[in-house]
Motif scaffolding. Structure first.
Motif, PDB file in Angstrom:
ATOM      1  N   LEU A   1       0.852  -1.187   0.000  1.00  0.00           N
ATOM      2  CA  LEU A   1       0.000   0.000   0.000  1.00  0.00           C
ATOM      3  C   LEU A   1       0.889   1.237   0.000  1.00  0.00           C
ATOM      4  O   LEU A   1       1.516   1.564   1.003  1.00  0.00           O
ATOM      5  CB  LEU A   1      -0.929   0.002   1.217  1.00  0.00           C
ATOM      6  CG  LEU A   1      -1.941   1.147   1.281  1.00  0.00           C
ATOM      7  CD1 LEU A   1      -2.837   1.153   0.051  1.00  0.00           C
ATOM      8  CD2 LEU A   1      -2.784   1.030   2.546  1.00  0.00           C
ATOM      9  N   THR A   2       0.926   1.893  -1.142  1.00  0.00           N
ATOM     10  CA  THR A   2       1.631   3.158  -1.293  1.00  0.00           C
ATOM     11  C   THR A   2       0.582   4.236  -1.555  1.00  0.00           C
ATOM     12  O   THR A   2      -0.601   3.926  -1.754  1.00  0.00           O
ATOM     13  CB  THR A   2       2.605   3.109  -2.485  1.00  0.00           C
ATOM     14  OG1 THR A   2       1.830   2.947  -3.684  1.00  0.00           O
ATOM     15  CG2 THR A   2       3.606   1.972  -2.353  1.00  0.00           C
ATOM     16  N   SER A   3       1.007   5.466  -1.605  1.00  0.00           N
ATOM     17  CA  SER A   3       0.069   6.555  -1.916  1.00  0.00           C
ATOM     18  C   SER A   3      -0.554   6.352  -3.291  1.00  0.00           C
ATOM     19  O   SER A   3      -1.759   6.565  -3.474  1.00  0.00           O
ATOM     20  CB  SER A   3       0.773   7.900  -1.839  1.00  0.00           C
ATOM     21  OG  SER A   3       1.173   8.159  -0.512  1.00  0.00           O
TER      22      SER A   3
ATOM     23  N   ARG B   1      -3.083   3.571  -3.082  1.00  0.00           N
ATOM     24  CA  ARG B   1      -4.272   4.043  -2.364  1.00  0.00           C
ATOM     25  C   ARG B   1      -5.180   4.854  -3.279  1.00  0.00           C
ATOM     26  O   ARG B   1      -6.397   4.676  -3.270  1.00  0.00           O
ATOM     27  CB  ARG B   1      -3.873   4.851  -1.133  1.00  0.00           C
ATOM     28  CG  ARG B   1      -5.056   5.141  -0.222  1.00  0.00           C
ATOM     29  CD  ARG B   1      -4.643   5.888   1.017  1.00  0.00           C
ATOM     30  NE  ARG B   1      -4.312   7.246   0.634  1.00  0.00           N
ATOM     31  CZ  ARG B   1      -3.379   7.987   1.194  1.00  0.00           C
ATOM     32  NH1 ARG B   1      -2.655   7.531   2.170  1.00  0.00           N
ATOM     33  NH2 ARG B   1      -3.146   9.207   0.774  1.00  0.00           N
TER      34      ARG B   1
ATOM     35  N   GLN C   1      -2.076   2.485   5.804  1.00  0.00           N
ATOM     36  CA  GLN C   1      -0.810   2.943   5.230  1.00  0.00           C
ATOM     37  C   GLN C   1       0.056   3.615   6.289  1.00  0.00           C
ATOM     38  O   GLN C   1       1.266   3.412   6.353  1.00  0.00           O
ATOM     39  CB  GLN C   1      -1.055   3.912   4.076  1.00  0.00           C
ATOM     40  CG  GLN C   1       0.239   4.330   3.405  1.00  0.00           C
ATOM     41  CD  GLN C   1       0.016   5.264   2.225  1.00  0.00           C
ATOM     42  OE1 GLN C   1      -1.098   5.687   1.952  1.00  0.00           O
ATOM     43  NE2 GLN C   1       1.091   5.581   1.525  1.00  0.00           N
TER      44      GLN C   1
ATOM     45  N   CYS D   1       1.078   0.594   9.019  1.00  0.00           N
ATOM     46  CA  CYS D   1       1.597  -0.706   8.594  1.00  0.00           C
ATOM     47  C   CYS D   1       3.105  -0.734   8.803  1.00  0.00           C
ATOM     48  O   CYS D   1       3.837   0.115   8.300  1.00  0.00           O
ATOM     49  CB  CYS D   1       1.261  -0.950   7.123  1.00  0.00           C
ATOM     50  SG  CYS D   1       1.691  -2.611   6.582  1.00  0.00           S
TER      51      CYS D   1
ATOM     52  N   ASN E   1      -3.657  -5.261   8.404  1.00  0.00           N
ATOM     53  CA  ASN E   1      -2.259  -4.890   8.217  1.00  0.00           C
ATOM     54  C   ASN E   1      -1.458  -5.283   9.451  1.00  0.00           C
ATOM     55  O   ASN E   1      -2.021  -5.554  10.500  1.00  0.00           O
ATOM     56  CB  ASN E   1      -2.105  -3.389   7.938  1.00  0.00           C
ATOM     57  CG  ASN E   1      -2.578  -2.523   9.084  1.00  0.00           C
ATOM     58  OD1 ASN E   1      -3.779  -2.313   9.234  1.00  0.00           O
ATOM     59  ND2 ASN E   1      -1.657  -2.010   9.888  1.00  0.00           N
TER      60      ASN E   1
END
Length: 162
Positions: A12-14, A17, A53, A56, A78
């Protein structure tokens, strides 16, 4: 209402997302029969993704968006440090005990008191979910190894009228 289920399991990165948010909006439009509250429902997923995010500590996240009759259930899982996992439980417990007026007051107070940690930690995400949705919010934690826990947050909310 037909059943629908959307899942994501991965990093999960920006950027991810943003793409997941767009996907969920399209899924909602296609599967929720013209409901007017799609933005509110997607907002719940955005808050959960943001929290996942932010906290995590390693590994993938797992997101599930499931329509069950007239309910939407959104789950996120997560890995997090023990202190973050315990704070999750504390925040969800506190939010679930609050009335709508208490939620509004607590939300306003958190915005103005400036007590934010390095990662946030003020609980605004769960307060926002509860304020906007009258949702049933649950949280579970499971010890993993060392200081690590698996955190699972689940929000169940009524889909509303068409």
């Amino acid at each position: 209402m037909s059943q629908s289920n959307t899942e994501y399991n991965g990093q999960l990165t920006s950027d991810v997302r943003v793409q997941l948010t767009d996907l969920l909006k399209v899924v909602a439009i296609a599967n929720l029969d013209g409901r007017t509250n799609i933005k509110r429902l997607c907002g719940i997923a955005i808050e959960l993704l943001d929290n996942a995010q932010r906290y995590c500590s390693a590994g993938n996240v797992k997101l599930t968006w499931e329509v069950r009759g007239n309910e939407l259930v959104i789950c996120i899982e997560n890995q997090a440090k023990e202190s973050d996992a315990r704070r999750l439980l504390t925040m969800v417990e506190a939010v679930n005990k609050m009335t709508p007026d208490q939620l509004a007051d607590a939300f306003r107070a958190q915005l103005t008191n400036g007590q934010f940690g390095e990662k946030g930690g003020a609980g605004l995400g769960f307060m926002e979910i509860a304020r906007r949705s009258n949702a049933n919010i649950k949280a579970y934690i499971t010890p993993k190894e060392g200081d690590q826990y698996i955190c699972r947050s689940e929000v169940s909310t009524h889909l509303g009228e068409k």
